[in-house]
Design a protein around this motif. Sequence first.
Motif, PDB file in Angstrom:
ATOM      1  N   VAL B 223       0.750  -1.190  -0.044  1.00 46.85           N
ATOM      2  CA  VAL B 223      -0.067   0.077   0.251  1.00 46.85           C
ATOM      3  C   VAL B 223       0.901   1.313  -0.268  1.00 46.85           C
ATOM      4  O   VAL B 223       1.715   1.601   0.878  1.00 46.85           O
ATOM      5  CB  VAL B 223      -0.864  -0.278   1.084  1.00 46.85           C
ATOM      6  N   PRO B 224       0.752   2.226  -0.936  1.00 52.98           N
ATOM      7  CA  PRO B 224       1.723   3.300  -1.163  1.00 52.98           C
ATOM      8  C   PRO B 224       1.373   4.283   0.007  1.00 52.98           C
ATOM      9  O   PRO B 224       0.335   4.390   0.473  1.00 52.98           O
ATOM     10  CB  PRO B 224       1.351   3.843  -2.397  1.00 52.98           C
ATOM     11  N   GLY B 225       2.416   5.018   0.352  1.00 47.25           N
ATOM     12  CA  GLY B 225       1.950   6.192   1.225  1.00 47.25           C
ATOM     13  C   GLY B 225       3.184   7.287   1.115  1.00 47.25           C
ATOM     14  O   GLY B 225       3.979   7.187   0.195  1.00 47.25           O
ATOM     15  N   SER B 226       2.821   8.292   1.730  1.00 47.37           N
ATOM     16  CA  SER B 226       3.611   9.575   1.400  1.00 47.37           C
ATOM     17  C   SER B 226       5.051   9.469   1.978  1.00 47.37           C
ATOM     18  O   SER B 226       5.360   8.790   2.848  1.00 47.37           O
ATOM     19  CB  SER B 226       3.146  10.690   2.489  1.00 47.37           C
ATOM     20  N   PRO B 227       6.044   9.989   1.065  1.00 48.79           N
ATOM     21  CA  PRO B 227       7.351  10.046   1.253  1.00 48.79           C
ATOM     22  C   PRO B 227       7.731  10.704   2.565  1.00 48.79           C
ATOM     23  O   PRO B 227       8.811  10.308   3.331  1.00 48.79           O
ATOM     24  CB  PRO B 227       8.136  10.596   0.147  1.00 48.79           C
ATOM     25  N   ARG B 233       7.924   3.843   4.201  1.00 51.02           N
ATOM     26  CA  ARG B 233       9.386   3.812   3.767  1.00 51.02           C
ATOM     27  C   ARG B 233       9.143   2.395   2.902  1.00 51.02           C
ATOM     28  O   ARG B 233       9.741   2.299   2.032  1.00 51.02           O
ATOM     29  CB  ARG B 233      10.471   3.834   4.525  1.00 51.02           C
ATOM     30  N   ASN B 236       6.669   1.615   0.126  1.00 48.95           N
ATOM     31  CA  ASN B 236       7.323   2.367  -1.282  1.00 48.95           C
ATOM     32  C   ASN B 236       8.647   1.578  -1.738  1.00 48.95           C
ATOM     33  O   ASN B 236       8.806   1.692  -2.972  1.00 48.95           O
ATOM     34  CB  ASN B 236       7.703   3.832  -1.111  1.00 48.95           C
ATOM     35  N   ASP B 237       9.378   1.047  -0.836  1.00 54.76           N
ATOM     36  CA  ASP B 237      10.493   0.418  -1.370  1.00 54.76           C
ATOM     37  C   ASP B 237      10.029  -0.759  -2.155  1.00 54.76           C
ATOM     38  O   ASP B 237      10.508  -1.376  -3.176  1.00 54.76           O
ATOM     39  CB  ASP B 237      11.365  -0.005  -0.206  1.00 54.76           C
ATOM     40  N   ARG B 240       8.878  -0.081  -5.446  1.00 55.66           N
ATOM     41  CA  ARG B 240       9.899   0.170  -6.417  1.00 55.66           C
ATOM     42  C   ARG B 240      10.486  -1.011  -6.899  1.00 55.66           C
ATOM     43  O   ARG B 240      10.868  -1.156  -8.075  1.00 55.66           O
ATOM     44  CB  ARG B 240      10.990   0.949  -5.402  1.00 55.66           C
TER      45      ARG B 240
END
Lengths: 352, 352
Positions: B223-227, B233, B236-237, B240
């Motif tokens: 689940v994506p989230g704000s940097p 983290r 998002n990794d 990627r």
Amino acid sequence: MLRRFGSARAALDVLPRLARRGDRAKTVTAITRAEAEAEFAALHRAGARLVCWGEPLYPSALAMIEDAPPILTVLGQAELLQRPMIAVVGARNASANGRRFARDLAAALGRGGLVVISGLARGIDAAAHLGALETGSVAVVAGGVDVVYPEENRGLHDALATRGTVVAELPLGTEPQARHFPRRNRIISGMALGVIIVEAAARSGSLITARFALEQGREVFAVPGSPLDPRSRGCNDLLRHGATLTENAEDVLALLEPQLRGIEPLRPIPAVAIPVVAIPAAPHWPTPGVAQPIGDEDVLELILEKLGPTPVAVDELVRQCQLSAAVVATLLLELELAGRVERHPGNLVSLS
Amino acid sequence: MLRRFGSARAALDVLPRLARRGDRAKTVTAITRAEAEAEFAALHRAGARLVCWGEPLYPSALAMIEDAPPILTVLGQAELLQRPMIAVVGARNASANGRRFARDLAAALGRGGLVVISGLARGIDAAAHLGALETGSVAVVAGGVDVVYPEENRGLHDALATRGTVVAELPLGTEPQARHFPRRNRIISGMALGVIIVEAAARSGSLITARFALEQGREVFAVPGSPLDPRSRGCNDLLRHGATLTENAEDVLALLEPQLRGIEPLRPIPAVAIPVVAIPAAPHWPTPGVAQPIGDEDVLELILEKLGPTPVAVDELVRQCQLSAAVVATLLLELELAGRVERHPGNLVSLS
């Protein structure tokens, strides 16, 4: 036209005749010398200059897109347009976090040697311009370079007009209208090595810029966000479709590194405005204007018979007509001036 | 051991002799019949049962992983283990939004026909269990199934022990220790078709589960989230590196659809506890225990001479020794019991 008719004078002379050929209600005529001189005077008063396709200051990446604007009006540091650029765009109703992120990201990209382009809108755009003001910030606006929009960005517009650059495709004094914005977006992506989307709702303008970037072969970067935030919908969707996940400037610089090798880092821009020369140098056309022996009505008919109301790819026309791409492009321009051909996105044409 | 020696009795008889062969300080002995009976009585009192590898209730996906636990202790609705499962795991210090997202996601996955597994930790795990309580929720715990940890999840533990399922590899009464958690995580991913990571910091336990999932050939969803949020983290990794971007249950169900075709939707689980039978049925070994004519010391020596202090892949050993994988596995087990071989993650072995 220059290539076909050998000189600007010859091209201008033939223009009314070409336009009369079709059933076009509105005739096409060049402006008079007096009108041109008045326009140059207005540019001079505004501190702006024209940069034409083919001139050294014309952004090299932009020159390569299919529908590159023939003329840009430029206010401020026109030299920035020669540097490698990255676009940072996003939601107008951005969150406080999104604005902070965009500002910090733009500053870090600037330190990394990139000029930052955006659209001078509220929210992410304004934050990105602000972050890159020290290192190089270029605004591409939808109206004229002298028209401040939105009003709340007047201070930023003034700062960019001196320390940064304001660029427009449309003439001085043009009030931006809804239909101008997507056209403007193609210039933002066209000038950039890549486009970074920071907060964008589904079906938002930033996604149009991302689509242009893809069509133009530019990198697309997207900043992820929570699925609970509608302003992340567009970015997450881009990530799902292969955009590069971006959490910081390093993510961007690492991917662009091969294209940036050998570029020296930017010097900070002095806060004092540098006077700009309003009258442009003579254009340097990549291929000098030599009249080409193109066939006459027969060849035009050859193209016309291949066209219908359904848009067709220009590449496909070139293949089917067995003519060079340059010849087809010139003939299509004639037909367009004559009001008989209509252009569509993606280098498609149809009969009007 | 069953395969090599033909019966449980014969395998137990040979165990002390095998262990003596090496230089192992601690001898290996089977527990006595009395001890086994006492353990079954304790399981009965706790309302728990054993599910052995090879039995119908043993989760079929888990049975296929390299280091599948031979025995699971199961509290609650053991039948849930036969259903297709999805793991939802994440940060203990999850945000309020993360918890809400995990709970809603788990509920939607349940409606979609999946049993939700998690680790009964604070934060995301607890929220996921809660969301799936109506449709099927399985907790895999690091200690014994009767040991509540953390204490704040006592109510949830009780609810899962009746309406859901609590599973453990370690015996009743085991207090969970730090080293148990990564081992437990391999069971969570091993039981699941895929693992969804909701909020995870860099280098967090959830990423260990994701790594196990990859090694086990399971889908990884993030689940994506704000940097700007350190709890994003890890997710998002993962994105990627190719994890499937997940904004809702549809993203998961769409990808798993081929594996779920023909599975009927779950019926809601009654809130009344169903009594469980504590004494397990006789194990059904996939290949019945027939003594295999495996060579003696010569073959053991053949393997030993190929081993050194640097871990080597078991597959590589099989190739080099020109023995069947089953024979090598059995001989390695003997050497392991004798304390001469050590196992490493990734199906690697080395000399002790």
